[in-house]
Design an enzyme around this catalytic site. Structure first.
Site, PDB file in Angstrom:
ATOM      1  N   LYS A  63      28.770  34.050  27.424  1.00  0.00           N
ATOM      2  CA  LYS A  63      27.608  33.743  26.566  1.00  0.00           C
ATOM      3  C   LYS A  63      27.767  32.392  25.876  1.00  0.00           C
ATOM      4  O   LYS A  63      27.707  32.277  24.654  1.00  0.00           O
ATOM      5  CB  LYS A  63      27.379  34.852  25.543  1.00  0.00           C
ATOM      6  CG  LYS A  63      27.089  36.207  26.196  1.00  0.00           C
ATOM      7  CD  LYS A  63      26.613  37.230  25.182  1.00  0.00           C
ATOM      8  CE  LYS A  63      26.267  38.559  25.817  1.00  0.00           C
ATOM      9  NZ  LYS A  63      27.431  39.363  26.216  1.00  0.00           N
ATOM     10  N   ASN A  69      26.264  18.525  26.592  1.00  0.00           N
ATOM     11  CA  ASN A  69      27.430  17.861  27.179  1.00  0.00           C
ATOM     12  C   ASN A  69      28.640  18.788  27.213  1.00  0.00           C
ATOM     13  O   ASN A  69      29.375  18.840  28.205  1.00  0.00           O
ATOM     14  CB  ASN A  69      27.731  16.597  26.356  1.00  0.00           C
ATOM     15  CG  ASN A  69      28.810  15.766  26.983  1.00  0.00           C
ATOM     16  OD1 ASN A  69      28.710  15.389  28.148  1.00  0.00           O
ATOM     17  ND2 ASN A  69      29.857  15.500  26.226  1.00  0.00           N
ATOM     18  N   THR A 116      20.682  42.353  22.890  1.00  0.00           N
ATOM     19  CA  THR A 116      20.055  43.670  22.673  1.00  0.00           C
ATOM     20  C   THR A 116      20.499  44.310  21.367  1.00  0.00           C
ATOM     21  O   THR A 116      19.905  45.287  20.930  1.00  0.00           O
ATOM     22  CB  THR A 116      20.369  44.631  23.838  1.00  0.00           C
ATOM     23  OG1 THR A 116      21.758  44.567  24.109  1.00  0.00           O
ATOM     24  CG2 THR A 116      19.588  44.286  25.077  1.00  0.00           C
ATOM     25  N   ARG A 209      31.677  51.919  29.369  1.00  0.00           N
ATOM     26  CA  ARG A 209      32.295  53.164  28.908  1.00  0.00           C
ATOM     27  C   ARG A 209      32.143  54.357  29.842  1.00  0.00           C
ATOM     28  O   ARG A 209      33.097  55.130  29.990  1.00  0.00           O
ATOM     29  CB  ARG A 209      31.796  53.499  27.495  1.00  0.00           C
ATOM     30  CG  ARG A 209      32.474  52.627  26.460  1.00  0.00           C
ATOM     31  CD  ARG A 209      31.718  52.588  25.166  1.00  0.00           C
ATOM     32  NE  ARG A 209      30.503  51.783  25.304  1.00  0.00           N
ATOM     33  CZ  ARG A 209      29.727  51.469  24.293  1.00  0.00           C
ATOM     34  NH1 ARG A 209      29.983  51.897  23.075  1.00  0.00           N
ATOM     35  NH2 ARG A 209      28.655  50.721  24.487  1.00  0.00           N
TER      36      ARG A 209
END
Ligand code: C5P
Length: 231
Positions: A63, A69, A116, A209
Site C-alpha cells: 500500500k 518520484n 475497508t 484467517r
C-alpha cells in the site's frame, strides 16, 4: 494445475511461521499475499524463497503512498525481484509513478480505493470530500484505471459495481473480506463467500484467517478450492 484464484494471506508472526504454513498448504496453494506486518519480520526473504525455490506467485501488499518520484524508485527496485502483484494507494499520481517504475516488468500494480476499515467519520477526519463511500470507491477506481492501474483491491460487495464500469474491462479485481459459510468474521464486516466474490466479478480472492487459523489449514484451503466455480 493449482487454482491461482485463491491467494492465501501469510499474516503470521514471522517468516519462519510463514514458510511452515506454506509447507502445510503444499501444492494446493500457488499464490501468497505478504503484507506489511510480515514484511517487517523477514517477509521479503520469505517472498523470494517462495518465488524462487517453490515457484509460487507473490502479492506484496505494501500500500505505497508518497511523492511520485519516491514511489517510482521504490517500485523500480521491487520490480527487479520478479514479484507478481503490488498494492499502492489509488491516487492517480501514485498509480502513474508505480506503473512507470514497473515498466518493462510483469509486476501488476493494484490500486487501493478506500480502505475497508474506514467509515465516513474517518474520511471526514482526513478531509476527504463528502459522499457515500461506495460512490467514492467507484470514482477512485475509475481514476486509478485511467492512471494505468492493472487492477484494484475491493470488498466483494463492491466488486460487481466495479466490474460494471467500462474502465474495468481487462483489469483485475482482487477481493479480501472473503469468508466461507460458517467461518468467523473476525473484524471483517462487508464479507461474501468465495464463490459470491468470484460471481461478483473478482479474479482473485484473498483469504487469511479462515486458512491460517484453522486447525488444519490444508483442509480449510482445500474446502475453499472445492467450492469455487469452474474457472
Ligand atoms: O484474515 P482475513 O481473511 O480477514 O485477511 C484478509 C487479508 O486482506 C488481510 O491480510 C488484510 O490485511 C487484507 N486486506 C483487507 N481489506 C483490505 C485490504 C487488505 O482485509 N481492504
Amino acid at each position: 494445475m493449482p487454482d491461482d484464484r485463491l491467494i492465501a494471506a501469510l499474516d503470521v508472526p514471522n517468516a519462519l511461521a510463514g514458510l511452515e504454513l506454506a509447507q502445510k498448504l503444499g501444492d494446493r496453494v500457488s499464490f501468497y499475499k505478504i503484507g506489511l506486518g510480515m514484511l517487517t519480520s523477514g517477509g521479503f526473504a520469505l517472498a523470494n524463497e517462495l518465488k524462487q525455490e517453490h515457484g509460487k506467485r507473490i502479492f506484496l501488499d505494501m500500500k505505497l503512498f508518497d511523492i511520485g518520484n519516491t514511489v517510482e524508485n521504490a517500485v523500480r527496485g521491487l520490480a527487479q525481484f520478479d514479484m507478481d502483484f503490488l498494492t499502492v494507494h489509488g491516487d492517480p499520481h501514485v498509480v502513474r509513478a508505480a506503473k512507470e517504475g514497473a515498466s518493462g516488468k510483469d509486476l501488476k500494480i493494484l490500486a487501493v480505493t478506500v480502505l475497508t476499515s474506514l467509515d465516513r467519520a474517518d474520511l471526514d477526519a482526513s478531509l476527504i470530500k463528502s459522499g457515500e463511500i461506495k460512490e467514492l470507491v467507484l470514482e477512485r477506481a475509475v481514476n486509478a484505471f485511467e492512471a494505468g492501474a492493472d487492477g484494484v483491491i475491493a470488498s466483494p460487495q463492491e466488486a460487481s459495481a466495479i466490474r460494471a464500469l467500462p474502465e474495468s474491462k481487462g483489469r483485475l479485481i482482487v477481493t479480501p473480506g472473503v469468508r466461507p459459510v460458517g467461518a468467523a468474521l473476525g473484524d471483517q464486516k462487508r464479507v461474501a463467500t468465495p464463490e459470491m466474490a468470484l460471481a461478483n466479478g473478482a479474479d482473485h480472492i484473498v483469504v487469511g484467517r479462515p486458512i491460517y487459523s484453522a486447525e488444519n489449514p490444508a483442509s480449510a484451503a482445500q474446502a475453499i478450492l472445492d467450492h469455487l466455480p469452474k474457472a
